[in-house]
Design an enzyme around this catalytic site. Sequence first.
Site, PDB file in Angstrom:
ATOM      1  N   ASN A   1       0.819  -1.220   0.000  1.00 11.27           N
ATOM      2  CA  ASN A   1       0.000   0.000   0.000  1.00 11.27           C
ATOM      3  C   ASN A   1       0.853   1.270   0.000  1.00 11.27           C
ATOM      4  O   ASN A   1       0.334   2.352   0.230  1.00 11.27           O
ATOM      5  CB  ASN A   1      -0.947   0.003   1.198  1.00 11.27           C
TER       6      ASN A   1
ATOM      7  N   GLU B   1       3.221   2.174   2.146  1.00 12.14           N
ATOM      8  CA  GLU B   1       3.809   2.543   3.430  1.00 12.14           C
ATOM      9  C   GLU B   1       5.258   2.051   3.500  1.00 12.14           C
ATOM     10  O   GLU B   1       5.605   1.029   2.913  1.00 12.14           O
ATOM     11  CB  GLU B   1       3.003   1.943   4.584  1.00 12.14           C
TER      12      GLU B   1
ATOM     13  N   ASP C   1      19.933  36.473  -9.974  1.00 11.97           N
ATOM     14  CA  ASP C   1      18.885  37.419  -9.573  1.00 11.97           C
ATOM     15  C   ASP C   1      19.407  38.256  -8.417  1.00 11.97           C
ATOM     16  O   ASP C   1      20.463  37.985  -7.852  1.00 11.97           O
ATOM     17  CB  ASP C   1      17.580  36.698  -9.195  1.00 11.97           C
TER      18      ASP C   1
ATOM     19  N   LYS D   1      15.603  39.950 -13.148  1.00  9.26           N
ATOM     20  CA  LYS D   1      14.552  39.063 -13.643  1.00  9.26           C
ATOM     21  C   LYS D   1      13.253  39.333 -12.915  1.00  9.26           C
ATOM     22  O   LYS D   1      13.217  39.924 -11.829  1.00  9.26           O
ATOM     23  CB  LYS D   1      14.947  37.592 -13.468  1.00  9.26           C
TER      24      LYS D   1
ATOM     25  N   GLY E   1      15.330  26.626 -16.275  1.00  6.91           N
ATOM     26  CA  GLY E   1      14.834  27.761 -17.037  1.00  6.91           C
ATOM     27  C   GLY E   1      15.511  29.067 -16.666  1.00  6.91           C
ATOM     28  O   GLY E   1      15.955  29.825 -17.538  1.00  6.91           O
TER      29      GLY E   1
END
Length: 327
Positions: A46, A48, A179, A203, A238
């Site tokens: 399951n 777990e 940045d 940015k 990106g």
Amino acid sequence: MNNFIPGTGARQLVLASGRAHPELAEAVATELGIELLPVSAYDFANSETYVRFSESVRGSDIFLLQSHTAPVNQWLMEQLLMVDAAKRGSARSVTAVAPFYAYARQDKKSRGREPISARLVADMLKTAGADRILSVDLHTPQIQGFFDGPVDHLWAMPVLVDYVRTRVDVSNAAVVSPDAGRIRVAEQWAAKLGGCPLAFVHKTRDVTRPNQAVANRVVGDVEGRDCVLVDDLIDTGGTIAEAVKVVTDAGARSVIVAATHGVLSDPAPKRLQECGASEVVVTDTLPITADKQFGCLKVLSIAPLVARAIREVFDDGSVTSLFDGNA
């Protein structure tokens, strides 16, 4: 070879690992000159998770290494269970070693009705029984304050700087932050590279659209220089790919990317291969599987740094001395 290091009195250093990044754990154990503690870990039908230490941890100082790679929730839960098992097994102290700390980018509320997930991770580790946390290059320093106990915050900068110094002409280099938020780190890089010029990429980001940012222009002089673009992590690639293109368009002679954590979620490998960077340098805080590798990628080992920090913690030494030379 023993799987523990004798300490003062009856103290023992024990290192155990989850299943997220066993290669790093083995490398750290080798640096320490010990073997990993055998751990039985598997998933039930399951989904777990079950964990059990195959040998006694009573009275030991145990370090539980688990880097929170994908699937993040599974490996975070496995580490929590290991911490709980160690505490219930009467370990003297329990240190959660998370070279890459889960949910670190969710360290504040950007909008109403959001969780502060990085704080929740710290709370869960504490509740499970962790006495301290050891991590590498947290996304923001304030995460150290989320945990009610000691946090050893390691820097991968010395590892990365030593390599990058061999790849660029430091007399003609410039350090670029992707940045404005990473300028402080870029300043430290510039100082370690001999006081070279500093620049950053302006940015914009829409907080409603994850993993997307727009690089607008470079602030600072990069024309004709070998640029080192530095960040703490690369996820989908990106931001970094766009930053490389903006810096190149601004006249940089070459661009090398240096980051601590190579998350490299798809389509990062393709983006980074095609962005124009001469080299992309990361450490192995996260596993770099075959599907994430590409031609200009260089992976450096973080194991020596993590091993030295673990030994300093065990010996009640100074982790800070690993970075500034002062105890």
